[in-house]
Design a protein around this motif. Structure first.
Motif, short mmCIF file in Angstrom:
data_model
loop_
_atom_site.label_atom_id
_atom_site.label_comp_id
_atom_site.label_asym_id
_atom_site.label_seq_id
_atom_site.Cartn_x
_atom_site.Cartn_y
_atom_site.Cartn_z
N ASP B 1 -21.20 14.32 91.73
CA ASP B 1 -22.64 13.93 92.18
C ASP B 1 -23.95 14.13 91.34
O ASP B 1 -25.00 14.79 91.94
N THR B 2 -23.93 13.64 90.25
CA THR B 2 -25.13 13.87 89.37
C THR B 2 -26.33 13.00 89.93
O THR B 2 -26.26 12.13 90.19
N ALA B 3 -27.38 13.67 90.06
CA ALA B 3 -28.57 12.75 90.36
C ALA B 3 -29.24 11.94 89.58
O ALA B 3 -29.20 10.76 89.96
N VAL B 4 -29.54 12.35 88.36
CA VAL B 4 -30.27 11.18 87.33
C VAL B 4 -29.31 11.50 86.13
O VAL B 4 -28.96 12.57 85.64
N SER B 5 -28.61 10.39 85.59
CA SER B 5 -27.63 10.31 84.47
C SER B 5 -28.16 9.58 83.33
O SER B 5 -28.96 8.29 83.86
N GLN B 6 -27.79 9.86 82.20
CA GLN B 6 -28.27 9.03 80.84
C GLN B 6 -26.95 8.86 80.12
O GLN B 6 -26.34 9.76 79.87
N THR B 7 -26.82 7.67 79.44
CA THR B 7 -25.97 7.36 78.43
C THR B 7 -26.43 6.70 77.46
O THR B 7 -27.41 5.59 77.63
N PRO B 8 -26.38 6.84 76.05
CA PRO B 8 -25.44 8.14 75.51
C PRO B 8 -26.30 9.42 75.69
O PRO B 8 -27.51 9.48 75.81
N LYS B 9 -25.60 10.60 75.43
CA LYS B 9 -26.29 11.79 75.21
C LYS B 9 -26.71 11.84 73.74
O LYS B 9 -27.95 12.47 73.62
N TYR B 10 -26.15 11.58 72.97
CA TYR B 10 -26.44 11.48 71.57
C TYR B 10 -26.45 10.06 70.97
O TYR B 10 -25.53 9.28 71.40
N LEU B 11 -27.49 9.68 70.11
CA LEU B 11 -27.38 8.51 69.52
C LEU B 11 -27.77 8.36 68.15
O LEU B 11 -29.07 8.93 67.94
N VAL B 12 -27.10 8.20 66.90
CA VAL B 12 -27.66 8.27 65.56
C VAL B 12 -27.16 6.78 65.47
O VAL B 12 -26.19 6.11 65.25
N THR B 13 -28.51 6.34 64.82
CA THR B 13 -28.45 5.02 64.19
C THR B 13 -29.37 4.77 62.85
O THR B 13 -29.98 5.73 62.59
N GLN B 14 -29.31 3.61 62.35
CA GLN B 14 -30.11 3.43 61.11
C GLN B 14 -31.39 2.79 61.47
O GLN B 14 -31.29 1.88 62.47
N MET B 15 -32.30 2.84 60.54
CA MET B 15 -33.54 2.16 60.61
C MET B 15 -33.27 0.49 60.78
O MET B 15 -32.37 0.18 60.32
N ALA B 87 -36.35 11.39 68.57
CA ALA B 87 -36.73 12.28 69.59
C ALA B 87 -35.84 12.37 70.61
O ALA B 87 -34.55 11.60 70.66
N VAL B 88 -36.04 13.24 71.65
CA VAL B 88 -35.18 13.35 72.75
C VAL B 88 -35.90 12.50 73.95
O VAL B 88 -36.95 12.77 74.09
N TYR B 89 -35.32 11.70 74.44
CA TYR B 89 -35.73 10.62 75.60
C TYR B 89 -35.19 10.89 77.03
O TYR B 89 -34.09 11.14 77.21
N PHE B 90 -36.19 11.14 77.80
CA PHE B 90 -35.90 11.60 79.30
C PHE B 90 -35.80 10.43 80.37
O PHE B 90 -37.15 9.99 80.28
N CYS B 91 -34.92 10.31 81.29
CA CYS B 91 -35.41 9.32 82.21
C CYS B 91 -35.62 10.47 83.32
O CYS B 91 -35.06 11.53 83.51
N ALA B 92 -36.68 9.79 84.45
CA ALA B 92 -36.78 10.80 85.54
C ALA B 92 -36.90 9.77 86.66
O ALA B 92 -37.18 8.45 86.59
N GLU B 98 -42.37 15.16 93.09
CA GLU B 98 -41.47 15.88 92.42
C GLU B 98 -40.55 14.79 91.58
O GLU B 98 -40.12 14.04 92.19
N GLN B 99 -40.57 15.15 90.19
CA GLN B 99 -39.75 14.15 89.35
C GLN B 99 -38.28 15.07 88.97
O GLN B 99 -38.38 16.13 88.71
N TYR B 100 -37.18 14.12 89.20
CA TYR B 100 -35.97 14.74 88.80
C TYR B 100 -35.67 14.14 87.44
O TYR B 100 -35.62 12.76 87.40
N PHE B 101 -35.24 14.96 86.52
CA PHE B 101 -35.04 14.61 85.32
C PHE B 101 -33.46 14.46 84.98
O PHE B 101 -32.49 15.28 85.30
N GLY B 102 -33.09 13.55 84.02
CA GLY B 102 -31.78 13.39 83.57
C GLY B 102 -31.55 14.22 82.42
O GLY B 102 -32.59 15.02 82.07
N PRO B 103 -30.49 14.62 81.90
CA PRO B 103 -30.17 15.54 80.71
C PRO B 103 -30.71 15.21 79.36
O PRO B 103 -30.59 15.78 78.65
N GLY B 104 -31.19 14.05 79.27
CA GLY B 104 -31.93 13.64 77.85
C GLY B 104 -30.76 12.85 77.04
O GLY B 104 -29.84 13.07 76.99
#
Lengths: 113, 110
Positions: B1-15, B87-92, B98-104
């Motif tokens: 029952d997650t309210a705001v979800s984001q994928t992926p949680k971690y992302l490592v990539t090249q320039m 950086a860390v990117y958050f969706c809300a 009131e804003q509800y944020f994802g886990p980043g």
């Protein structure tokens, strides 16, 4: 203990003490303010809000004070617990910019057992 | 029952690569946002979408583009990634104030 949150300062308190986190906001037209708590590895979470027609609002163990004259907001946490350790952000609305919320720099609260 | 979800949680990539971050909310909210949080924890709004219409676009490079296929989703596409995009990117999402944020999503560009 007290802090002024502009460049992520750190506030360290003993468990059981009261904490006061301060925030100076920028827009005199702002009429709505929110305090958020962000724990490590998580997104910000709503704590308490206040509208500009009030100068104080209380929640469970938390109180927000608003001083519109000096554009200052504070969050008081009573009987601080280890679970309160987090970064705390104040946010103000911008009524003339689609009412979006702008966040302050944050204050890191560390509670020592 | 997650309210705001984001994928992926971690992302490592090249320039120079192009990547996307997905966001979904099941709260029925009208407005969704993307924020960028830098290493000093400063949260800056990037975009917001209200009923599929972009209503805020801060001074963000046009390499970043939000795309909303429907009211419950706001994805963030980033072209030609640069080191400074790390950086860390958050969706809300929000209905009124009131804003509800994802886990980043922690993005690391190498």
């Amino acid at each position: 203990g007290e802090s002024v949150g502009l460049h992520l300062p750190t506030l360290s308190v003993q468990e059981g003490d009261n904490s006061i986190i301060n925030c100076a906001y920028s827009n005199s037209a702002s009429d709505y303010f929110i305090w958020y708590k962000q724990e490590s590895g998580k997104g910000p979470q709503f704590i308490i809000d206040i509208r500009s027609n009030m100068d104080k609002r209380q929640g469970q163990r938390v109180t927000v004070l608003l001083n519109k004259t000096v554009k200052h907001l504070s969050l008081q946490i009573a009987a601080t617990q280890p679970g309160d350790s987090a970064v705390y952000f104040c946010a103000e609305n911008f009524p003339y910019n689609n009412n979006d919320m702008r966040f302050g720099a944050g204050t890191r609260l560390t509670v020592k057992p | 029952d997650t309210a705001v979800s984001q994928t992926p949680k971690y992302l490592v990539t090249q320039m120079g690569n192009d990547k996307s971050i997905k966001c979904e909310q099941n709260l029925g909210h009208d407005t969704m946002y993307w924020y960028k949080q830098d290493s000093k924890k400063f949260l800056k709004i990037m975009f917001s979408y209200n009923n599929k219409e972009l209503i805020i676009n801060e001074t963000v490079p046009n390499r970043f583009s939000p795309k909303s296929p429907d009211k419950a989703h706001l994805n963030l596409h980033i072209n030609s990634l640069e080191l400074g995009d790390s950086a860390v990117y958050f969706c809300a999402s929000s209905h009124l104030d009131e804003q509800y944020f994802g886990p980043g999503t922690r993005l690391t560009v190498t």
